[in-house]
Structures are given as C-alpha cells and as structure tokens.
Motif scaffolding. Structure first.
Motif, PDB file in Angstrom:
ATOM      1  N   SER A  87       0.831  -1.208   0.000  1.00  0.00           N
ATOM      2  CA  SER A  87       0.000   0.000   0.000  1.00  0.00           C
ATOM      3  C   SER A  87       0.867   1.260   0.000  1.00  0.00           C
ATOM      4  CB  SER A  87      -0.944   0.010   1.204  1.00  0.00           C
ATOM      5  OG  SER A  87      -0.285   0.425   2.376  1.00  0.00           O
ATOM      6  N   LEU A  88       2.188   1.078  -0.020  1.00  0.00           N
ATOM      7  CA  LEU A  88       3.132   2.206   0.065  1.00  0.00           C
ATOM      8  C   LEU A  88       4.123   2.244  -1.094  1.00  0.00           C
ATOM      9  CD1 LEU A  88       3.959   1.318   3.762  1.00  0.00           C
ATOM     10  CD2 LEU A  88       2.635   3.332   3.137  1.00  0.00           C
ATOM     11  N   ASP A  89       4.448   1.074  -1.657  1.00  0.00           N
ATOM     12  CA  ASP A  89       5.476   0.961  -2.706  1.00  0.00           C
ATOM     13  C   ASP A  89       5.109   1.783  -3.937  1.00  0.00           C
ATOM     14  OD1 ASP A  89       6.696  -1.060  -1.171  1.00  0.00           O
ATOM     15  OD2 ASP A  89       5.833  -2.703  -2.337  1.00  0.00           O
ATOM     16  N   GLN A  90       6.092   2.473  -4.497  1.00  0.00           N
ATOM     17  CA  GLN A  90       5.891   3.147  -5.772  1.00  0.00           C
ATOM     18  C   GLN A  90       7.239   3.244  -6.486  1.00  0.00           C
ATOM     19  OE1 GLN A  90       3.332   4.870  -8.676  1.00  0.00           O
ATOM     20  NE2 GLN A  90       2.954   3.554  -6.965  1.00  0.00           N
ATOM     21  N   ILE A  91       7.231   3.041  -7.801  1.00  0.00           N
ATOM     22  CA  ILE A  91       8.452   3.118  -8.614  1.00  0.00           C
ATOM     23  C   ILE A  91       8.639   4.556  -9.082  1.00  0.00           C
ATOM     24  CG2 ILE A  91       9.542   2.313 -10.763  1.00  0.00           C
ATOM     25  CD1 ILE A  91       7.619  -0.180 -10.520  1.00  0.00           C
ATOM     26  N   GLY A  92       9.882   5.014  -9.149  1.00  0.00           N
ATOM     27  CA  GLY A  92      10.123   6.368  -9.651  1.00  0.00           C
ATOM     28  C   GLY A  92      11.531   6.540 -10.180  1.00  0.00           C
ATOM     29  N   PRO A  93      11.759   7.672 -10.872  1.00  0.00           N
ATOM     30  CA  PRO A  93      13.031   7.929 -11.538  1.00  0.00           C
ATOM     31  C   PRO A  93      14.045   8.750 -10.738  1.00  0.00           C
ATOM     32  CG  PRO A  93      11.387   9.465 -12.357  1.00  0.00           C
ATOM     33  CD  PRO A  93      10.718   8.662 -11.277  1.00  0.00           C
ATOM     34  N   PHE A  94      15.319   8.554 -11.082  1.00  0.00           N
ATOM     35  CA  PHE A  94      16.442   9.399 -10.655  1.00  0.00           C
ATOM     36  C   PHE A  94      17.067  10.019 -11.906  1.00  0.00           C
ATOM     37  CE2 PHE A  94      16.504   6.166  -7.304  1.00  0.00           C
ATOM     38  CZ  PHE A  94      16.804   6.893  -6.171  1.00  0.00           C
ATOM     39  N   ALA A  95      17.514  11.258 -11.786  1.00  0.00           N
ATOM     40  CA  ALA A  95      18.321  11.898 -12.830  1.00  0.00           C
ATOM     41  C   ALA A  95      19.010  13.076 -12.183  1.00  0.00           C
ATOM     42  CB  ALA A  95      17.445  12.346 -14.000  1.00  0.00           C
ATOM     43  N   ARG A  96      19.828  13.821 -12.963  1.00  0.00           N
ATOM     44  CA  ARG A  96      20.526  14.936 -12.340  1.00  0.00           C
ATOM     45  C   ARG A  96      19.751  16.242 -12.456  1.00  0.00           C
ATOM     46  NH1 ARG A  96      24.610  11.908 -14.173  1.00  0.00           N
ATOM     47  NH2 ARG A  96      24.688  13.155 -16.059  1.00  0.00           N
ATOM     48  N   ASP A  97      18.737  16.304 -13.321  1.00  0.00           N
ATOM     49  CA  ASP A  97      17.885  17.496 -13.296  1.00  0.00           C
ATOM     50  C   ASP A  97      16.416  17.123 -13.447  1.00  0.00           C
ATOM     51  OD1 ASP A  97      17.277  17.347 -16.033  1.00  0.00           O
ATOM     52  OD2 ASP A  97      18.917  18.677 -16.595  1.00  0.00           O
ATOM     53  N   VAL A  98      15.567  18.102 -13.178  1.00  0.00           N
ATOM     54  CA  VAL A  98      14.133  17.848 -13.139  1.00  0.00           C
ATOM     55  C   VAL A  98      13.598  17.496 -14.531  1.00  0.00           C
ATOM     56  CG1 VAL A  98      11.887  18.915 -12.686  1.00  0.00           C
ATOM     57  CG2 VAL A  98      13.772  19.263 -11.077  1.00  0.00           C
ATOM     58  N   ARG A  99      14.185  18.111 -15.577  1.00  0.00           N
ATOM     59  CA  ARG A  99      13.702  17.810 -16.932  1.00  0.00           C
ATOM     60  C   ARG A  99      13.879  16.322 -17.246  1.00  0.00           C
ATOM     61  NH1 ARG A  99      12.044  20.740 -20.980  1.00  0.00           N
ATOM     62  NH2 ARG A  99      12.765  22.676 -20.027  1.00  0.00           N
ATOM     63  N   ASP A 100      15.024  15.767 -16.884  1.00  0.00           N
ATOM     64  CA  ASP A 100      15.263  14.350 -17.160  1.00  0.00           C
ATOM     65  C   ASP A 100      14.337  13.447 -16.331  1.00  0.00           C
ATOM     66  OD1 ASP A 100      17.196  15.036 -18.967  1.00  0.00           O
ATOM     67  OD2 ASP A 100      18.903  14.362 -17.758  1.00  0.00           O
ATOM     68  N   VAL A 101      14.045  13.877 -15.113  1.00  0.00           N
ATOM     69  CA  VAL A 101      13.109  13.118 -14.277  1.00  0.00           C
ATOM     70  C   VAL A 101      11.716  13.132 -14.919  1.00  0.00           C
ATOM     71  CG1 VAL A 101      11.817  13.314 -12.105  1.00  0.00           C
ATOM     72  CG2 VAL A 101      14.299  13.136 -12.058  1.00  0.00           C
ATOM     73  N   ALA A 102      11.328  14.302 -15.452  1.00  0.00           N
ATOM     74  CA  ALA A 102      10.025  14.417 -16.125  1.00  0.00           C
ATOM     75  C   ALA A 102       9.986  13.519 -17.356  1.00  0.00           C
ATOM     76  CB  ALA A 102       9.764  15.869 -16.508  1.00  0.00           C
ATOM     77  N   LEU A 103      11.104  13.475 -18.090  1.00  0.00           N
ATOM     78  CA  LEU A 103      11.191  12.633 -19.293  1.00  0.00           C
ATOM     79  C   LEU A 103      11.012  11.155 -18.926  1.00  0.00           C
ATOM     80  CD1 LEU A 103      11.904  12.260 -22.337  1.00  0.00           C
ATOM     81  CD2 LEU A 103      14.328  12.328 -21.678  1.00  0.00           C
ATOM     82  N   LEU A 104      11.662  10.730 -17.846  1.00  0.00           N
ATOM     83  CA  LEU A 104      11.530   9.326 -17.426  1.00  0.00           C
ATOM     84  C   LEU A 104      10.125   9.040 -16.911  1.00  0.00           C
ATOM     85  CD1 LEU A 104      14.977   8.694 -15.693  1.00  0.00           C
ATOM     86  CD2 LEU A 104      14.124   7.626 -17.787  1.00  0.00           C
ATOM     87  N   LEU A 105       9.574   9.966 -16.109  1.00  0.00           N
ATOM     88  CA  LEU A 105       8.225   9.747 -15.571  1.00  0.00           C
ATOM     89  C   LEU A 105       7.221   9.595 -16.716  1.00  0.00           C
ATOM     90  CD1 LEU A 105       6.262   9.545 -13.186  1.00  0.00           C
ATOM     91  CD2 LEU A 105       5.990  12.039 -13.302  1.00  0.00           C
ATOM     92  N   ALA A 106       7.367  10.451 -17.743  1.00  0.00           N
ATOM     93  CA  ALA A 106       6.451  10.399 -18.887  1.00  0.00           C
ATOM     94  C   ALA A 106       6.474   9.019 -19.533  1.00  0.00           C
ATOM     95  CB  ALA A 106       6.833  11.469 -19.906  1.00  0.00           C
ATOM     96  N   ASN A 107       7.609   8.337 -19.422  1.00  0.00           N
ATOM     97  CA  ASN A 107       7.747   7.041 -20.082  1.00  0.00           C
ATOM     98  C   ASN A 107       7.480   5.836 -19.184  1.00  0.00           C
ATOM     99  OD1 ASN A 107       8.633   7.313 -23.014  1.00  0.00           O
ATOM    100  ND2 ASN A 107       9.857   8.870 -21.973  1.00  0.00           N
TER     101      ASN A 107
END
Lengths: 491, 102
Positions: free
Chosen positions: A207-227
């Motif tokens: 009920s707590l687990d969630q997958i998410g991205p790491f990158a060095r800037d927010v734009r790259d994190v947004a790019l990974l999240l979008a995918n």
C-alpha cells in the motif's frame, strides 16, 4: 565540467551526432572505472547492451521510427523483474532467481527504446535507509566513499551522481528514492501512489510501494516519468487517469506559487547545516515571487511509528511467499516440511528483513492486531487528512528530505531504531500516497549533498515538477559533480 | 531487564514467521524489537475515536475485469526456478510421517 544529461544523450543519438554505441562505450568505461569504488551494481551485461545500442543506431540511420528514449543507457533497481539476467533483491534467498517476465516499467522503457544496462544495488528487499543491508555488500557514496549513498535505492542514486548513467529507476516505500537522491546530490521522484504500475516490482509494503526515476535534473526526471506513468490493468491499484504532459508543463509560465512550510519539518534532530540549506532554498522561492505559506501537519510526529507498523505488517505477509518451494533458496537437508520453510528462510534472509518480518508478524498477531496494526491504520487517516488540509493552502510543501547528510558506513547499522528515525521526513508522503521529489540544494561543510524535498497533492506531478524546475533555473547545485566522477581519463 | 518482547516471545514470533532465529539473534532481536515497540507506543497518545482506518491511500475499490482466459506461464517457465522439480510438479519433502498411519 558537467556530465551529460539524459536529454542531451537522447538528442545526440537522435541527430546522429554521437551514436548510441559511443554512449554505451562511454557508459561501460565508466562502469569499469567507477564500479570497483562504488559497488553500486548487482549485475550488468555490457555485450547485450552494446548489441542493443548497435540496433538503435541502425534503426535511426535507416530513418525508422524510434521511441523517445532510443539508445539511451539506463540502470534499474534490482527489485524490478527482468526477463533477462537475475533479479536478486540483494537477498541470498533470490541469489539465483531469474524472473520469467518483465516488470511493466521495463516493458515501457523497452518500448521507449531505452537500453537497460544492468541492475543496481539496494537494501535487501528495499528494507533499509543506507544500502548496507545488501547481501552483495554496501554501496558507497560518490561524494565520499566512507559514507553511505542512502537507501534503499542507493545503487540507482550513486550511479547517476557519478555519471555512470544519466537516469535510473528506484522504488520508494518510505523514502527509498528521495533520501538516496538527497544523500547523493541528484533528483529523485516518488510519484503518487497509483501513478506507475507496480507490476513486476517485488513487493515490500504494497500500500506504500511506488516506482520512480532518478536523474541529475528535473527535466530528465520528467522525461523518465512520462515514459513509465499510466494505467496498467495488471496492477489493480494503478489508476485509469490521463497522464499530463510533464515535459510541456516545465516550460509553462509559473504564476501564483504558494510554497507551504510546516514547522513539523524543522523539529528536533534536524542538522543545523541541513536546516540552513533548506531555509536558503525557501529564500530562493521567496525571491522568485512565491508566497510562503505556513501549514500544519500535526500528526507528522507519529509518522515513523505508524509507518514501521504498516510497512512491516505488509512485509510479513508479502514475504511469506519465499517458502523454498516455488523459487528461491531451499535449505540443503530439511528434517520435514516445516523445517524446510524455517531453515530456508532463516538461511536466505538477512538481519533487517528478519526484524521487519517479525515486527510485522507481531503487529498482526492475535491480541496485538487492534493495539498496533489497526491503530496505525487510523493514525494513517489523520496523517492523510493533514496533507489534504495543507494542500488547500499550498501548491507544494517544502522541507528537508533527510534530517542529516549521508551518514558514515557502519554508523547506525547496529541501531535499527536510529536508522528508522532518519526516515522522519519521507515516510508521511507514502502513508498519504502523495508525490514527493528531492532536488539538490547545497552541501554540508564536510562536502556532502543536502536535498530539498517538495511534496504535492495526489497526481499533481506536473505542478510539483514545474516548481522544482523553477528552483533549478535559479540555482546550480544540480550541476555539481563529485570529484570521483572527474578522475576518469580524458575528462 | 525484560523488554517489551521477551526472548521467549521472540522465539514464538520467529516460529510464526517461519524463521528459526539462533540464540544470538533471539537476544539481539528481543532488545532491538523492544526498543522499536517502546518508540511505537507513542501512537497511544493519539485520539482515534471515530477515525476510520486507511488501508490504502487512494479511494479505489473493487477493480473488476472480465473473467476471460489469458495466456499464462508454460510449465517449464513456471518450474524454471524451482529448487526441486519432479516432472511438471514442484517437489517438496514428505509432508506426512510414514509412521503416523495417516
């Protein structure tokens, strides 16, 4: 000197300025040079990755359509199932486990054209805050090898910080993305519960687990999240809800920012240098025209107690599947079938996993269920209500991701409660299900990174990332590179 | 000093958890789990009268789908990681004692 971003790597592959093979060669060289120091990988397959890079270059050269991450090298946490290589969860019990299928996020990354080079180290079954609870041994912090990278997604954070890859995936049950992002000086996002399918993520606290991205800037994190974001019927908690255009959101004008600040995030135990860095970050928002709004999260002080009952209760149930029958380690000479279970699990699990299974079993056992587990579920409601109320006043709530910079290896490993208390600022987002991101916002006097955490309302990742991006437009902490990443030849 | 979880309770919980903690572990876990439970006791300060429990952060209930057959793993795939296999079956030690007459 800066390290290449995911977006730059993607664009140069697409424009054929630098081929996917060249980037893969660069990645594999960095693994060779840095892995002996960092110990951040559980497994990788350079030949397989290079072959996929060759195919990506071929497709692009032939003018064939390719995905938004074509040819880009990535790493993923070793609790995400892959139909190639092993999925060990950094546990002896899964030392030889080969998953028969790909996690949803792995399918999505493949569809986007990304190349998964290997799997990163973690605390066993994602249980820990330092990546010391790994059957493969601890990962080291690229900013100082005597310190931990945070956890449990320590390998995913450390490899991005050291520029081995520009992006990676982790999982966050109580802070396991945001805290290592903070310790390693990179950006790490825990999306809203239900935003990303958990299909193929080895379960810890469901009920707590969630997958998410790491990158060095927010734009790259947004790019990974979008995918990786979006509905998947194979995870019944993954919602059917449109996915906003996270990248476009970053380029929209930002007006009327309300930045929530809660006293509860500046309490006892907060390192003064961390406090100073967070206060300076709030000043950056103030200077950008944001309104700073005081908010209150009165039940925040109960979040750790609440979390460690709920997460361990869920873990004790989830980890019952490791029975030595269907897959995983089985003891050599069981006396009978009960002994087969007990001895296989006793030999296969490490200390922290055993502690959490036992704590969860205790909290769920007859006579204690109401006093512990049910009580925690009720307090969870109050914590969730606190956030709902606060988000009526503020777009985001900001504060530290961790009360301290990266601790030394060994510093808290024999005191589990002290280790748990380090999660004070991250666990409540998981209990409430809201998204949270950590962005680099300074350094301690010892040269260790500090992370600013921003949390937003359910499914408001677009606005959350937009506001985090604004900080990076006005600061350059995210462009700092650990010295170890510069020691490579020819840099 | 006896903590919140005694050594015999740790052995009991260990067995319920299908673990087999060593004597050294029993002593250590008893101390560590007692400290953790003492910390957790602070939840008792919170008034939760009339508060509904939250098992799940989002209001998602009863997700249904059509009950249609879909492809699943072939026996060889499903058995590929089995510690011990016997044909198309997972093999386990004998469950019943031969002398029990069952």
């Amino acid at each position: 000197m800066t390290l290449p971003t995911l977006t730059e790597i993607r664009d140069t592959i697409r424009s054929r300025t630098t081929g996917a093979r060249e980037w893969m060669g660069y990645t594999l060289e960095r693994i060779d040079a840095l892995e002996p120091k960092l110990h951040a990988l559980v497994s990788y397959d350079g030949d397989r990755a290079m072959e996929q890079a060759r195919l990506a270059d071929e497709r692009i050269a032939a003018g064939q359509p390719v995905g938004p991450l074509a040819g880009v090298p990535l790493l993923i946490k070793d609790n995400l199932c892959t139909s190639f290589g092993r999925t060990t969860c950094a546990s002896r019990i899964l030392a030889n486990f080969e998953a028969p299928y790909d996690a949803h996020v792995v399918e999505r990354l493949h569809r986007a054209g990304a190349i998964i080079v290997g799997k990163t180290n973690l605390d066993e079954f994602a249980m820990g805050s330092s990546t010391e609870n790994s059957a493969h041994g601890p990962t080291r912090n690229p900013w100082n090898l005597d310190h931990v990278p945070g956890g449990s997604s320590g390998g995913s954070a450390a490899t991005v910080a050291a520029g081995v890859v520009a992006g990676s995936l982790g999982s966050d049950t109580g802070g396991s993305i945001r805290q290592p992002a903070s310790f390693c000086g990179v950006v790490g996002l825990k999306p809203t519960y239900g935003r990303v399918s958990r299909y193929g993520l080895v379960a810890y606290g469901s009920s707590l687990d969630q997958i998410g991205p790491f990158a060095r800037d927010v734009r790259d994190v947004a790019l990974l999240l979008a995918n990786i974001a979006g509905h998947d019927p194979r995870d019944s908690t993954c919602v059917k809800r449109p996915v906003p255009d996270y990248l476009a959101a970053l380029d929209t004008p930002l007006a009327g920012m309300h930045i929530g600040v809660a006293d509860e995030y500046f309490g006892e135990g907060l390192d003064p240098e961390v406090r100073a860095a967070i206060e300076a970050a709030i000043d950056v928002y103030r200077a950008a025209g944001a309104r700073i709004v005081p908010v209150h999260l009165p039940h925040m002080k109960y979040a750790i107690a609440c979390y460690y009952l709920i997460a361990t209760a869920e873990a004790s149930s989830n980890l019952a599947r490791y029975d030595g029958v269907h897959y995983g380690h089985r003891t050599a000479k069981p006396r009978d079938y009960i002994d087969m279970y007990c001895a296989s699990r006793q030999e296969g699990f490490g200390d922290e996993v055993k502690r959490r299974i036992m704590l969860g079993t205790y909290a769920l056992s007859s006579g204690y269920y109401d006093a512990y587990y049910l009580k925690a579920l009720k307090v969870r409601t109050l914590i969730r209500n606190d956030f709902e109320k606060a988000f009526k006043e503020a777009d985001v709530i900001v504060g530290p991701a961790s009360p301290v910079p990266a601790i030394r290896i060994g510093e808290r490993i024999n005191d589990p409660l002290a280790m748990y208390l380090m999660d004070i600022y991250t666990v409540s987002a998981n209990l409430a299900g809201v998204p949270g991101v950590s962005v680099p916002c300074g350094f301690s006097s010892a040269g260790l990174p500090v992370g600013l955490q921003l949390m937003g309302p359910h499914f408001a990742e677009d606005r959350l990332l937009r506001i985090a991006h604004e900080y990076q437009l006005r600061t350059d902490w995210h462009t700092r590179v650990p010295p170890i990443a510069l020691e490579m030849s020819g840099q | 000093m006896a903590g919140k979880i005694s050594e015999s309770e740790v052995r009991h919980i260990g067995h319920l958890s299908r673990l087999d903690p060593s004597d050294e572990e029993v002593g250590r876990f008893s101390e560590q789990l007692s400290a953790i439970l003492e910390y957790i006791e602070q939840l008792n300060e919170v008034d939760t009268t009339d508060v509904q429990p939250t098992a799940h952060a989002l209001p998602v209930h009863n997700v249904l789908r059509e009950d249609e057959p879909r492809p699943s793993l072939a026996p060889d795939q499903a058995l590929a990681n089995a510690p011990q296999r016997d044909g198309d079956f997972f093999a386990v030690p004998k469950v019943l004692d031969q002398d029990s007459g069952a």
